[in-house]
Design a protein around this motif. Sequence first.
Motif, PDB file in Angstrom:
ATOM      1  N   VAL A  26     -26.694 -23.826 -25.698  1.00  0.00           N
ATOM      2  CA  VAL A  26     -25.526 -24.610 -25.309  1.00  0.00           C
ATOM      3  C   VAL A  26     -24.637 -23.729 -24.443  1.00  0.00           C
ATOM      4  CG1 VAL A  26     -23.492 -25.887 -26.086  1.00  0.00           C
ATOM      5  CG2 VAL A  26     -25.605 -25.953 -27.445  1.00  0.00           C
ATOM      6  N   LYS A  82     -20.959 -23.883 -22.337  1.00  0.00           N
ATOM      7  CA  LYS A  82     -19.724 -24.613 -22.073  1.00  0.00           C
ATOM      8  C   LYS A  82     -18.823 -23.747 -21.202  1.00  0.00           C
ATOM      9  CE  LYS A  82     -15.980 -27.291 -24.151  1.00  0.00           C
ATOM     10  NZ  LYS A  82     -14.906 -26.708 -23.308  1.00  0.00           N
ATOM     11  N   VAL A  99     -32.726 -31.646 -21.073  1.00  0.00           N
ATOM     12  CA  VAL A  99     -31.402 -31.071 -20.782  1.00  0.00           C
ATOM     13  C   VAL A  99     -30.397 -32.201 -20.583  1.00  0.00           C
ATOM     14  CG1 VAL A  99     -30.042 -29.637 -19.226  1.00  0.00           C
ATOM     15  CG2 VAL A  99     -32.431 -29.043 -19.679  1.00  0.00           C
ATOM     16  N   THR A 100     -29.227 -32.050 -21.194  1.00  0.00           N
ATOM     17  CA  THR A 100     -28.117 -32.959 -20.948  1.00  0.00           C
ATOM     18  C   THR A 100     -26.973 -32.170 -20.320  1.00  0.00           C
ATOM     19  OG1 THR A 100     -28.629 -34.485 -22.765  1.00  0.00           O
ATOM     20  CG2 THR A 100     -26.355 -34.431 -22.000  1.00  0.00           C
ATOM     21  N   VAL A 101     -26.502 -32.637 -19.161  1.00  0.00           N
ATOM     22  CA  VAL A 101     -25.337 -32.044 -18.511  1.00  0.00           C
ATOM     23  C   VAL A 101     -24.192 -33.041 -18.634  1.00  0.00           C
ATOM     24  CG1 VAL A 101     -24.367 -31.127 -16.384  1.00  0.00           C
ATOM     25  CG2 VAL A 101     -26.795 -30.765 -16.898  1.00  0.00           C
ATOM     26  N   ASP A 102     -23.151 -32.644 -19.325  1.00  0.00           N
ATOM     27  CA  ASP A 102     -22.022 -33.530 -19.581  1.00  0.00           C
ATOM     28  C   ASP A 102     -20.747 -32.783 -19.200  1.00  0.00           C
ATOM     29  OD1 ASP A 102     -20.210 -35.374 -20.440  1.00  0.00           O
ATOM     30  OD2 ASP A 102     -20.784 -35.312 -22.550  1.00  0.00           O
ATOM     31  N   ASP A 118     -29.405 -27.604 -23.626  1.00  0.00           N
ATOM     32  CA  ASP A 118     -30.817 -27.432 -23.279  1.00  0.00           C
ATOM     33  C   ASP A 118     -31.632 -27.511 -24.566  1.00  0.00           C
ATOM     34  OD1 ASP A 118     -33.387 -26.447 -22.640  1.00  0.00           O
ATOM     35  OD2 ASP A 118     -32.588 -25.280 -20.969  1.00  0.00           O
ATOM     36  N   THR A 140     -25.343 -36.044 -28.048  1.00  0.00           N
ATOM     37  CA  THR A 140     -25.248 -36.034 -26.580  1.00  0.00           C
ATOM     38  C   THR A 140     -26.405 -36.797 -25.946  1.00  0.00           C
ATOM     39  OG1 THR A 140     -26.359 -33.861 -26.503  1.00  0.00           O
ATOM     40  CG2 THR A 140     -23.937 -33.880 -26.449  1.00  0.00           C
ATOM     41  N   ASP A 164     -18.558 -30.022 -18.294  1.00  0.00           N
ATOM     42  CA  ASP A 164     -18.664 -28.567 -18.396  1.00  0.00           C
ATOM     43  C   ASP A 164     -19.622 -28.129 -19.493  1.00  0.00           C
ATOM     44  OD1 ASP A 164     -17.255 -29.316 -20.616  1.00  0.00           O
ATOM     45  OD2 ASP A 164     -15.542 -28.007 -20.281  1.00  0.00           O
ATOM     46  N   LEU A 165     -20.363 -29.079 -20.085  1.00  0.00           N
ATOM     47  CA  LEU A 165     -21.230 -28.790 -21.215  1.00  0.00           C
ATOM     48  C   LEU A 165     -22.687 -29.021 -20.820  1.00  0.00           C
ATOM     49  CD1 LEU A 165     -21.156 -28.147 -24.352  1.00  0.00           C
ATOM     50  CD2 LEU A 165     -21.384 -30.624 -24.655  1.00  0.00           C
ATOM     51  N   VAL A 166     -23.534 -28.023 -21.112  1.00  0.00           N
ATOM     52  CA  VAL A 166     -24.971 -28.130 -20.843  1.00  0.00           C
ATOM     53  C   VAL A 166     -25.717 -27.881 -22.142  1.00  0.00           C
ATOM     54  CG1 VAL A 166     -26.937 -27.271 -19.525  1.00  0.00           C
ATOM     55  CG2 VAL A 166     -24.648 -27.312 -18.479  1.00  0.00           C
TER      56      VAL A 166
END
Length: 225
Positions: A142, A144, A127-130, A136, A163, A132-134
Amino acid sequence: MLVVDDDVTVREVVVSYLLAAGHDVAEAGDGATALAEHARRRADLLVLDVMMPGMDGLEVCRRLRLAGDVPVILLTALGAEQDRVLGLETGADDYVTKPFSPRELVLRVDSVLRRSAGDHAPELPPVTVDGDLVVDRRRRTVVKDGEARAFTTREFDLLAFLTGHPGQAFSREELMTQVWGWSFGDSSTVTVHVRRVREKVEADPTAPVRLVTVWGIGYRWDAAS
């Protein structure tokens, strides 16, 4: 596999090569029949002719995209770049221009299937949390601004890769190879999918601040500050 073409000879050739490659293959001679066959027995991939009477391949592709995310390879006699880009913008995963090599088509089918199954997925965090964007990668979802966003297989793979490598610039050719496992193809495929990803993750897709262009190289993902 579902092979859709109004030309019986083309269908026979494509079907025979796919069968020889070990695939289970059904066929249809028009768009309406293709949609009905796919609804009856969901195909893993469609090889879809663009120029068909009645409902053409682009319309079939659009309707398939509304119903799900089955991979699509377009067969097109239209060689101009804008025609190829239009096919990709409808949601196709790849295209082959007529006249084509049946062996190349089989290679493209296998490549698209491998990518859909995630066989070439790089080792990245699940998982990348950036901001307001996740993203998985395990669930292939995705989110947002708290809302789920729909991505095609190719779009998701591109977003997941970029990402997972923030701050690194990649050429179009590198993205084709590292994201989709292609050793051949038209780099305009990357350009189209970048534009579509931007439309889903950027506040202003015409002035991107996340998926940015690196002039003379390609693209880079800039993580939210």
